[in-house]
Scaffold this active site. Structure first.
Site, PDB file in Angstrom:
ATOM      1  N   GLY A  11      43.284  48.749  44.584  1.00 10.29           N
ATOM      2  CA  GLY A  11      43.612  47.568  43.851  1.00 10.29           C
ATOM      3  C   GLY A  11      44.106  48.564  42.391  1.00 10.29           C
ATOM      4  N   ILE A  13      42.058  50.799  40.661  1.00 12.85           N
ATOM      5  CA  ILE A  13      41.473  52.671  40.471  1.00 12.85           C
ATOM      6  C   ILE A  13      42.439  53.380  41.768  1.00 12.85           C
ATOM      7  CG2 ILE A  13      39.248  53.840  40.569  1.00 12.85           C
ATOM      8  CD1 ILE A  13      38.341  51.601  38.665  1.00 12.85           C
ATOM      9  N   ASP A  34      42.813  48.471  52.471  1.00 12.35           N
ATOM     10  CA  ASP A  34      43.168  47.567  51.199  1.00 12.35           C
ATOM     11  C   ASP A  34      43.662  45.962  52.051  1.00 12.35           C
ATOM     12  OD1 ASP A  34      43.101  45.091  49.040  1.00 12.35           O
ATOM     13  OD2 ASP A  34      43.299  46.470  47.519  1.00 12.35           O
ATOM     14  N   ARG A 100      35.347  44.113  36.064  1.00 18.13           N
ATOM     15  CA  ARG A 100      34.624  42.471  35.543  1.00 18.13           C
ATOM     16  C   ARG A 100      36.602  42.630  34.428  1.00 18.13           C
ATOM     17  NH1 ARG A 100      30.951  44.882  30.984  1.00 18.13           N
ATOM     18  NH2 ARG A 100      31.492  46.884  31.585  1.00 18.13           N
ATOM     19  N   ASN A 118      30.029  41.621  45.064  1.00 22.94           N
ATOM     20  CA  ASN A 118      31.047  42.765  45.292  1.00 22.94           C
ATOM     21  C   ASN A 118      29.915  43.588  46.561  1.00 22.94           C
ATOM     22  OD1 ASN A 118      32.969  43.316  43.420  1.00 22.94           O
ATOM     23  ND2 ASN A 118      32.325  43.963  42.704  1.00 22.94           N
ATOM     24  N   ARG A 174      33.661  59.208  27.874  1.00 24.19           N
ATOM     25  CA  ARG A 174      33.725  58.586  26.516  1.00 24.19           C
ATOM     26  C   ARG A 174      33.454  58.791  25.667  1.00 24.19           C
ATOM     27  NH1 ARG A 174      33.261  53.013  30.494  1.00 24.19           N
ATOM     28  NH2 ARG A 174      35.750  52.483  30.548  1.00 24.19           N
ATOM     29  N   HIS A 198      24.465  53.314  35.061  1.00 22.69           N
ATOM     30  CA  HIS A 198      25.983  52.660  34.471  1.00 22.69           C
ATOM     31  C   HIS A 198      25.871  51.288  34.354  1.00 22.69           C
ATOM     32  CE1 HIS A 198      30.180  52.968  33.673  1.00 22.69           C
ATOM     33  NE2 HIS A 198      30.441  52.403  35.177  1.00 22.69           N
TER      34      HIS A 198
HETATM   35  N1  APR Z   1      37.864  46.645  51.919  1.00 21.26           N
HETATM   36  C1  APR Z   1      38.969  46.962  50.724  1.00 21.26           C
HETATM   37  N2  APR Z   1      39.310  47.156  50.075  1.00 21.26           N
HETATM   38  C2  APR Z   1      38.581  45.439  49.415  1.00 21.26           C
HETATM   39  C3  APR Z   1      37.994  44.666  50.214  1.00 21.26           C
HETATM   40  C4  APR Z   1      37.384  44.664  51.460  1.00 21.26           C
HETATM   41  N3  APR Z   1      36.386  44.626  51.854  1.00 21.26           N
HETATM   42  N4  APR Z   1      37.836  43.260  49.236  1.00 21.26           N
HETATM   43  C5  APR Z   1      38.297  43.706  47.924  1.00 21.26           C
HETATM   44  N5  APR Z   1      39.071  44.852  48.235  1.00 21.26           N
HETATM   45  C6  APR Z   1      39.880  45.634  47.418  1.00 21.26           C
HETATM   46  C7  APR Z   1      40.947  44.092  46.272  1.00 21.26           C
HETATM   47  O1  APR Z   1      41.671  43.244  47.510  1.00 21.26           O
HETATM   48  C8  APR Z   1      41.808  44.780  45.403  1.00 21.26           C
HETATM   49  O2  APR Z   1      42.671  44.926  45.398  1.00 21.26           O
HETATM   50  O3  APR Z   1      39.198  46.302  46.464  1.00 21.26           O
HETATM   51  C9  APR Z   1      40.444  46.658  45.423  1.00 21.26           C
HETATM   52  C10 APR Z   1      39.874  46.194  43.660  1.00 21.26           C
HETATM   53  O4  APR Z   1      40.585  46.312  43.205  1.00 21.26           O
HETATM   54  P1  APR Z   1      41.389  45.538  41.692  1.00 21.26           P
HETATM   55  O5  APR Z   1      40.730  44.125  41.613  1.00 21.26           O
HETATM   56  O6  APR Z   1      43.131  46.485  40.534  1.00 21.26           O
HETATM   57  O7  APR Z   1      39.619  47.148  40.722  1.00 21.26           O
HETATM   58  P2  APR Z   1      39.333  48.133  39.703  1.00 21.26           P
HETATM   59  O8  APR Z   1      40.007  47.699  38.472  1.00 21.26           O
HETATM   60  O9  APR Z   1      40.124  48.710  40.870  1.00 21.26           O
HETATM   61  O10 APR Z   1      38.150  47.991  39.715  1.00 21.26           O
HETATM   62  C11 APR Z   1      37.830  48.706  41.766  1.00 21.26           C
HETATM   63  O11 APR Z   1      35.049  49.772  40.543  1.00 21.26           O
HETATM   64  O12 APR Z   1      35.309  50.014  38.167  1.00 21.26           O
HETATM   65  C12 APR Z   1      34.890  49.631  39.007  1.00 21.26           C
HETATM   66  O13 APR Z   1      33.787  47.089  38.813  1.00 21.26           O
HETATM   67  C13 APR Z   1      34.858  47.522  39.435  1.00 21.26           C
HETATM   68  O14 APR Z   1      33.909  46.947  41.155  1.00 21.26           O
HETATM   69  C14 APR Z   1      35.522  47.584  40.179  1.00 21.26           C
HETATM   70  C15 APR Z   1      36.459  48.301  41.267  1.00 21.26           C
END
Ligand code: APR
Length: 334
Positions: A11, A13, A34, A100, A118, A174, A198
């Protein structure tokens, strides 16, 4: 340089991580997993077929790979919807999970409120690591940070040096940024550590905060520092509220990359890391942010600081909050 870094979750990050690992050439190969986009079984079959062929991970890897000739970096990128992409990784960075997100009324959940959803994702992450790269060093970023690392530890039981969470480097960044802004000096001059969990109980350690080696209290008064420390504790939420679509993603990725660089280049730099405490700081079987030497083996050493009485009490309070979320993990997995 490492042979291979696996990134779990492609995603916001995960995307920055894959891009920067290639740009900085931290490894010869990057594997990105992913499962998104997820096929909805209620959709008509033709829609399911279209979505089934789409892949965020493969797409992001191809996008980055096609830019490599331009930036002149020779790195292999592998993406997949299953966990095969991280096979054989020396280092894994876990970002899988829901971030979040601001609600329509502008409020947003705490990190702890992400636990139920999660945890399920983390069980899949643990199974994937166990199958594909059981010996990898793991840096986890998903929230609630300390409880997710605790869960990975429960599922994988790795050596103490091999599993850690990224939070302190981000929170310290930060804190330093706010101090630099208030003191009107370069961010390069400010050094400080944020320890503990955290969450909103995290501990910006004022006694560790220096501007060009000089105690921060020479530059900022108590009231200003208190305001900065309060803002630091809520800084993640401030970004969530502003973005509207999710949470911070560049600064968390850079913070994890700082840790990855220490491991890849055996730097032995001291950074705040969410590490397993076994008696250190008076805590046991708990993952909380403490200063660690990071090198090729991961956590080479935990450093015990001489905290002031006030800081010690704040650290214990924060460790207590982490313990509470970990107790929830225990009840949920019964
Ligand atoms: N295995 C691998 N990836 C997965 C799975 C899984 N079982 N389930 C979901 N994902 C993927 C989602 O498809 C998504 O693309 O995890 C990715 C998370 O990316 P974002 O939704 O863009 O979130 P992001 O901002 O990257 O944050 C990821 O880090 O800082 C923390 O709170 C934040 O828990 C969150 C995580």
């Amino acid at each position: 340089m490492l042979n291979k870094i696996g990134v779990i979750g492609g995603g916001y990050i995960g995307g920055v991580l894959a891009q920067e690992i290639a740009q900085r050439r931290l490894a010869r190969e990057v594997g990105l997993v992913d499962p998104a986009p997820f096929v909805n079984p209620d959709d008509p079959p033709e829609r399911q077929e279209v979505v089934g062929k789409q892949s965020v991970a493969i797409g992001k890897c191809l996008d980055i790979a096609e830019g490599l000739p331009t930036i002149g970096k020779d790195v292999k990128l592998v993406g997949s919807k299953d966990y095969s992409a991280i096979k054989g990784a020396d280092l894994v960075i876990n970002t899988a999970g829901v971030p979040r997100k601001a609600r329509p009324d502008g409020t947003f959940p705490t990190r702890e409120e992400l636990l139920t959803i999660n945890l399920k994702v983390t069980n899949q992450v643990a199974a994937g690591i166990k199958e594909m790269c059981p010996d990898a060093i793991i840096i986890s970023i998903a929230n609630p940070l300390d409880a997710i690392v605790y869960t990975l530890n429960k599922a994988l039981n790795p050596a103490k040096n091999k599993l850690m969470g990224m939070a302190g480097q981000l929170d310290s960044g930060r804190y330093c940024y706010f101090v630099a802004e208030a003191a009107n000096v370069s961010v390069e001059n400010v050094n400080a550590m944020v320890l503990g969990g955290h969450g909103d109980t995290m501990v910006p350690v004022r006694s560790s905060c220096q501007v060009a080696g000089i105690p921060v209290t020479k530059f900022l008064d108590d009231e200003t520092l208190k305001a900065i420390e309060a803002r630091t504790r809520k800084a993640g939420g401030e970004v969530v509220g502003l973005l509207g679509f999710g949470s911070a993603f560049v600064s968390p990725a850079w913070a994890a990359l700082e840790m990855a660089e220490c491991i890849a280049f055996d730097k032995r730099k001291i950074l705040p890391v969410c590490a397993r405490l076994e008696g250190e700081y008076g805590a046991d079987n708990l993952f909380v942010g403490v200063p660690c030497i990071l090198g090729k083996n991961g956590i080479e050493k935990i450093i015990e600081l001489d905290l002031t009485d006030e800081e010690k009490a704040a650290f214990e309070h924060s460790a207590g909050a982490v313990r509470k979320t970990c107790d929830e993990v225990e009840t949920m997995s019964l």
